[in-house]
Scaffold this motif. Structure first.
Motif, PDB file in Angstrom:
ATOM      1  N   ALA A  14       4.488  -1.602  12.112  1.00 56.52           N
ATOM      2  CA  ALA A  14       3.228  -1.697  11.530  1.00 56.52           C
ATOM      3  C   ALA A  14       3.452  -2.189  10.613  1.00 56.52           C
ATOM      4  CB  ALA A  14       3.513  -0.662   9.817  1.00 56.52           C
ATOM      5  N   ASP A  15       4.114  -3.800   9.582  1.00 60.26           N
ATOM      6  CA  ASP A  15       3.887  -5.035   8.861  1.00 60.26           C
ATOM      7  C   ASP A  15       2.762  -5.858   9.981  1.00 60.26           C
ATOM      8  OD1 ASP A  15       3.605  -7.160   7.355  1.00 60.26           O
ATOM      9  OD2 ASP A  15       5.663  -7.224   7.255  1.00 60.26           O
ATOM     10  N   PHE A  18      -0.820  -4.154  10.653  1.00 63.80           N
ATOM     11  CA  PHE A  18      -1.704  -3.573   9.205  1.00 63.80           C
ATOM     12  C   PHE A  18      -2.231  -4.835   9.684  1.00 63.80           C
ATOM     13  CE2 PHE A  18       0.805   0.202   7.200  1.00 63.80           C
ATOM     14  CZ  PHE A  18       0.029   1.152   8.335  1.00 63.80           C
ATOM     15  N   THR A  26      -5.080   1.471  12.331  1.00 61.67           N
ATOM     16  CA  THR A  26      -3.530   1.413  13.171  1.00 61.67           C
ATOM     17  C   THR A  26      -3.479   2.841  12.824  1.00 61.67           C
ATOM     18  OG1 THR A  26      -2.667  -1.313  12.359  1.00 61.67           O
ATOM     19  CG2 THR A  26      -1.226   1.538  13.137  1.00 61.67           C
ATOM     20  N   ILE A  31       2.220   2.628  15.874  1.00 59.44           N
ATOM     21  CA  ILE A  31       3.151   2.025  15.655  1.00 59.44           C
ATOM     22  C   ILE A  31       5.162   2.361  16.839  1.00 59.44           C
ATOM     23  CG2 ILE A  31       4.374   1.911  13.257  1.00 59.44           C
ATOM     24  CD1 ILE A  31       2.232   2.431  12.206  1.00 59.44           C
ATOM     25  N   LYS A  49       0.810   7.557   7.128  1.00 59.54           N
ATOM     26  CA  LYS A  49       0.414   6.736   6.734  1.00 59.54           C
ATOM     27  C   LYS A  49       0.666   6.065   5.757  1.00 59.54           C
ATOM     28  CE  LYS A  49      -3.649   4.274   8.426  1.00 59.54           C
ATOM     29  NZ  LYS A  49      -4.909   3.837   9.419  1.00 59.54           N
ATOM     30  N   ILE A  52       3.985   4.359   4.935  1.00 55.39           N
ATOM     31  CA  ILE A  52       4.140   3.533   5.832  1.00 55.39           C
ATOM     32  C   ILE A  52       3.415   2.469   4.889  1.00 55.39           C
ATOM     33  CG2 ILE A  52       3.865   2.478   8.561  1.00 55.39           C
ATOM     34  CD1 ILE A  52       3.792   5.154   9.868  1.00 55.39           C
ATOM     35  N   VAL A  56       5.697  -1.073   3.809  1.00 51.46           N
ATOM     36  CA  VAL A  56       5.048  -2.690   4.160  1.00 51.46           C
ATOM     37  C   VAL A  56       5.173  -3.205   2.931  1.00 51.46           C
ATOM     38  CG1 VAL A  56       3.034  -3.297   4.930  1.00 51.46           C
ATOM     39  CG2 VAL A  56       4.191  -1.569   6.475  1.00 51.46           C
TER      40      VAL A  56
END
Length: 206
Positions: A14-15, A18, A26, A31, A49, A52, A56
């Motif tokens: 995710a990092d 994004f 995203t 992911i 999300k 997440i 992140v």
């Protein structure tokens, strides 16, 4: 994979996404596909999300604190440490040319979305601002330490934005040289007992 390992992989993916695609563009599917897990397994770890995103941001904060801590160990003087911050533009130049600054782009996007996590994301800038300010204070610039810290921070963000817009590596190198010369001049004008004595051998040889 163990649960914690799976969660770590989700946060890492995710990092990256994004940063490369933007938070808004995203999806869970993106992911989950990057981690190669089922949607059901994904939802076991994160229900939304926004959850997440929080993870992140926390990861980025932890990573940057570790990076700053390492610079404290490796840098003999405040000048060395500030130079490490400036050099991040060179270290990450390829990614910056493609995607900009990961911290700046996320903060800007969340501001446009009026997202509740904007303040949390801005903690990354605050972390850098405080750390740079402390380094300038150690150079004997207590009165304007925050002003100087903001100047370095603003310069790095401006360079990252324009380097991304023009995909120009030469521009990055030119700006790093100029801000490095400025830093050497700032250090040279510090009180003698706090400034000149703190210059590294490398700086003294220039």
């Amino acid at each position: 994979m163990k649960d914690q390992t799976t969660r770590d992989h989700i946060i890492e993916a995710a990092d990256r996404l994004f940063y490369q695609q933007g938070f808004e563009h995203t999806s869970f599917s993106h992911i989950a596909g990057a981690v190669q897990i089922s949607r059901g397994n994904f939802y076991y770890h994160f229900k939304t999300k926004d959850e997440i995103l929080e993870a992140v941001i926390n990861k980025r904060l932890a990573d940057r604190r570790m990076m700053l801590g390492q610079w404290e160990i490796d840098g003999d003087t405040p000048v060395d440490r500030i130079q490490s911050f400036i050099n991040i533009l060179l270290v990450n130049k390829d990614k910056i040319q493609l995607y900009g600054c990961p911290i700046g782009t996320l903060s800007t996007e969340l501001a446009k979305l009026n997202h509740g996590a904007q303040e949390q994301a801005n903690q990354l800038f605050t972390l850098f601002r405080s750390w740079l300010g402390r380094q300038f204070s150690l150079l004997g610039r207590d009165r304007d330490a925050d002003v100087l810290a903001m100047h370095v921070l603003a310069h790095s963000q401006g360079v990252a934005t324009l380097a991304n817009a023009f995909n120009d590596e030469a521009f990055i190198r030119q700006e790093v040289r100029q801000i490095s010369d400025w830093l050497a001049e700032i250090a040279g004008h510090c009180p003698k007992e706090q400034g000149q004595q703190q210059l590294s051998k490398k700086e003294q040889e220039k």
